[in-house]
Design a protein around this motif. Structure first.
Motif, PDB file in Angstrom:
ATOM      1  N   VAL A 204      10.582 -12.499  14.349  1.00  0.00           N
ATOM      2  CA  VAL A 204       9.260 -11.879  14.407  1.00  0.00           C
ATOM      3  C   VAL A 204       8.259 -12.945  13.992  1.00  0.00           C
ATOM      4  O   VAL A 204       8.272 -13.401  12.843  1.00  0.00           O
ATOM      5  CB  VAL A 204       9.161 -10.665  13.457  1.00  0.00           C
ATOM      6  N   ALA A 205       7.413 -13.364  14.914  1.00  0.00           N
ATOM      7  CA  ALA A 205       6.414 -14.386  14.613  1.00  0.00           C
ATOM      8  C   ALA A 205       5.087 -13.736  14.282  1.00  0.00           C
ATOM      9  O   ALA A 205       4.625 -12.846  15.000  1.00  0.00           O
ATOM     10  CB  ALA A 205       6.253 -15.338  15.788  1.00  0.00           C
ATOM     11  N   MET A 206       4.464 -14.186  13.209  1.00  0.00           N
ATOM     12  CA  MET A 206       3.100 -13.782  12.878  1.00  0.00           C
ATOM     13  C   MET A 206       2.228 -15.025  12.999  1.00  0.00           C
ATOM     14  O   MET A 206       2.425 -16.000  12.259  1.00  0.00           O
ATOM     15  CB  MET A 206       3.035 -13.193  11.473  1.00  0.00           C
ATOM     16  N   THR A 207       1.290 -14.986  13.926  1.00  0.00           N
ATOM     17  CA  THR A 207       0.495 -16.167  14.230  1.00  0.00           C
ATOM     18  C   THR A 207      -0.888 -15.774  14.733  1.00  0.00           C
ATOM     19  O   THR A 207      -1.098 -14.634  15.151  1.00  0.00           O
ATOM     20  CB  THR A 207       1.210 -17.035  15.281  1.00  0.00           C
TER      21      THR A 207
ATOM     22  N   PHE B 158      15.746 -13.916   6.998  1.00  0.00           N
ATOM     23  CA  PHE B 158      15.111 -15.153   6.531  1.00  0.00           C
ATOM     24  C   PHE B 158      13.607 -15.093   6.747  1.00  0.00           C
ATOM     25  O   PHE B 158      13.113 -14.424   7.659  1.00  0.00           O
ATOM     26  CB  PHE B 158      15.695 -16.357   7.257  1.00  0.00           C
ATOM     27  N   VAL B 159      12.881 -15.815   5.900  1.00  0.00           N
ATOM     28  CA  VAL B 159      11.429 -15.907   6.036  1.00  0.00           C
ATOM     29  C   VAL B 159      11.038 -17.381   6.034  1.00  0.00           C
ATOM     30  O   VAL B 159      11.287 -18.101   5.064  1.00  0.00           O
ATOM     31  CB  VAL B 159      10.703 -15.178   4.890  1.00  0.00           C
ATOM     32  N   ALA B 160      10.451 -17.816   7.148  1.00  0.00           N
ATOM     33  CA  ALA B 160       9.951 -19.186   7.262  1.00  0.00           C
ATOM     34  C   ALA B 160       8.434 -19.135   7.267  1.00  0.00           C
ATOM     35  O   ALA B 160       7.837 -18.308   7.955  1.00  0.00           O
ATOM     36  CB  ALA B 160      10.464 -19.830   8.547  1.00  0.00           C
TER      37      ALA B 160
ATOM     38  N   LEU C 196       6.049 -17.194   9.769  1.00  0.00           N
ATOM     39  CA  LEU C 196       4.622 -17.076   9.468  1.00  0.00           C
ATOM     40  C   LEU C 196       3.957 -18.423   9.707  1.00  0.00           C
ATOM     41  O   LEU C 196       4.132 -19.360   8.927  1.00  0.00           O
ATOM     42  CB  LEU C 196       4.417 -16.644   8.010  1.00  0.00           C
ATOM     43  N   ASN C 197       3.206 -18.538  10.784  1.00  0.00           N
ATOM     44  CA  ASN C 197       2.645 -19.829  11.179  1.00  0.00           C
ATOM     45  C   ASN C 197       1.322 -19.603  11.921  1.00  0.00           C
ATOM     46  O   ASN C 197       1.318 -19.210  13.081  1.00  0.00           O
ATOM     47  CB  ASN C 197       3.640 -20.561  12.062  1.00  0.00           C
TER      48      ASN C 197
END
Length: 254
Positions: free
Chosen positions: A166-169, A96-98, A144-145
């Motif tokens: 996996v968080a990209m921030t 999933f991609v949020a 992605l936040n």
């Protein structure tokens, strides 16, 4: 020409000042700090193998700059390997991609690229992650936040339903960063909505993701997507994620 303890004391004063971000270091400053004369500072620099104090400062600055760049590149490469391996392990599971804010367009891009690669990728929705959840490993998710705040509830829900996230921030101490299994720190440039500036965060997402996808596609570790991955104790990715999780638990929440 032999060096003395005083020479190395002067070296440490200069080195520590550079480590703390000093761009210019004057002989007077070093002399006052150590309690010696300016001439002693200059002589120490020569005994340590530099042409003069300015040369000493330049070379130490260059060392720290190059070391910092190499260290940052090594950390990035390790995370690329880690996320690529997560894709391998979740080849037969939903991914999933949020995404929130300006990153929503990047979220659509990630889903499209993952599907092109043959992976089971979907936009995030609470109903979908619940439908695919199981008691062991449900799959994985990219979050992605830029602020690391607005998608915190989504991260908590993904974690509750056994998705590896996996968080990209841009906010490494944020709730999203501390909740995710792996955090990718990216530059951001929040600005006035009426002004135009290149979106560094979006560019960082795409750049990092494409490198992950490239590593995944050439990986010798790829397995058929219909072959379930069974976690094994001591697997490198489990050990790496355990370290990340421990760091996240100890990190202050934003």
């Amino acid at each position: 020409m032999s060096t003395s303890n005083l020479d190395w004391q002067i070296y440490r004063v200069v080195r520590d000042a550079i480590k703390e971000g000093a761009e210019r270091i004057e002989a007077d400053t070093v002399a006052r700090h150590v309690g010696i004369s300016r001439a002693t500072v200059y002589r120490a620099a020569k005994r340590l193998g530099y042409h003069d104090l300015a040369d000493m400062v330049r070379q130490i600055q260059s060392y720290f700059h190059n070391f910092s760049e190499r260290d940052a590149a090594a950390r990035t490469n390790r995370k690329i390997d880690l996320v690529a391996e997560m894709l391998v392990q979740n080849g037969g599971r939903p991914i999933f991609v949020a995404a929130a804010g300006d990153a929503e367009a990047c979220g659509d891009y990630l889903v499209s690229r993952l599907v092109e690669t043959g992976l089971n990728a979907f936009p995030y929705s609470p109903a979908a992650i619940r439908a695919h959840a199981n008691d062991e490993a449900s799959g994985m998710a990219f979050v992605l936040n830029e602020s690391g705040i607005s998608l915190w509830a989504s991260c908590l829900e993904l974690h509750a339903y056994n998705y590896r996230t996996v968080a990209m921030t841009s906010a490494v101490d944020s709730p999203v960063a501390s909740t995710a299994m792996v955090c990718i720190a990216l530059d951001g440039n929040k600005s006035d909505l009426n002004s135009y500036e290149p979106n560094l965060f979006a560019a960082g997402i795409i750049s990092f993701f494409e490198r992950v996808l490239e590593r995944y596609l050439v990986s010798d570790l790829q397995r058929p997507h219909d072959t379930p991955w069974i976690p094994q104790k001591g697997h490198p990715i489990d050990e790496a994620i355990s370290v990340v999780l421990m760091q996240a638990v100890r990190a202050p929440h934003g």
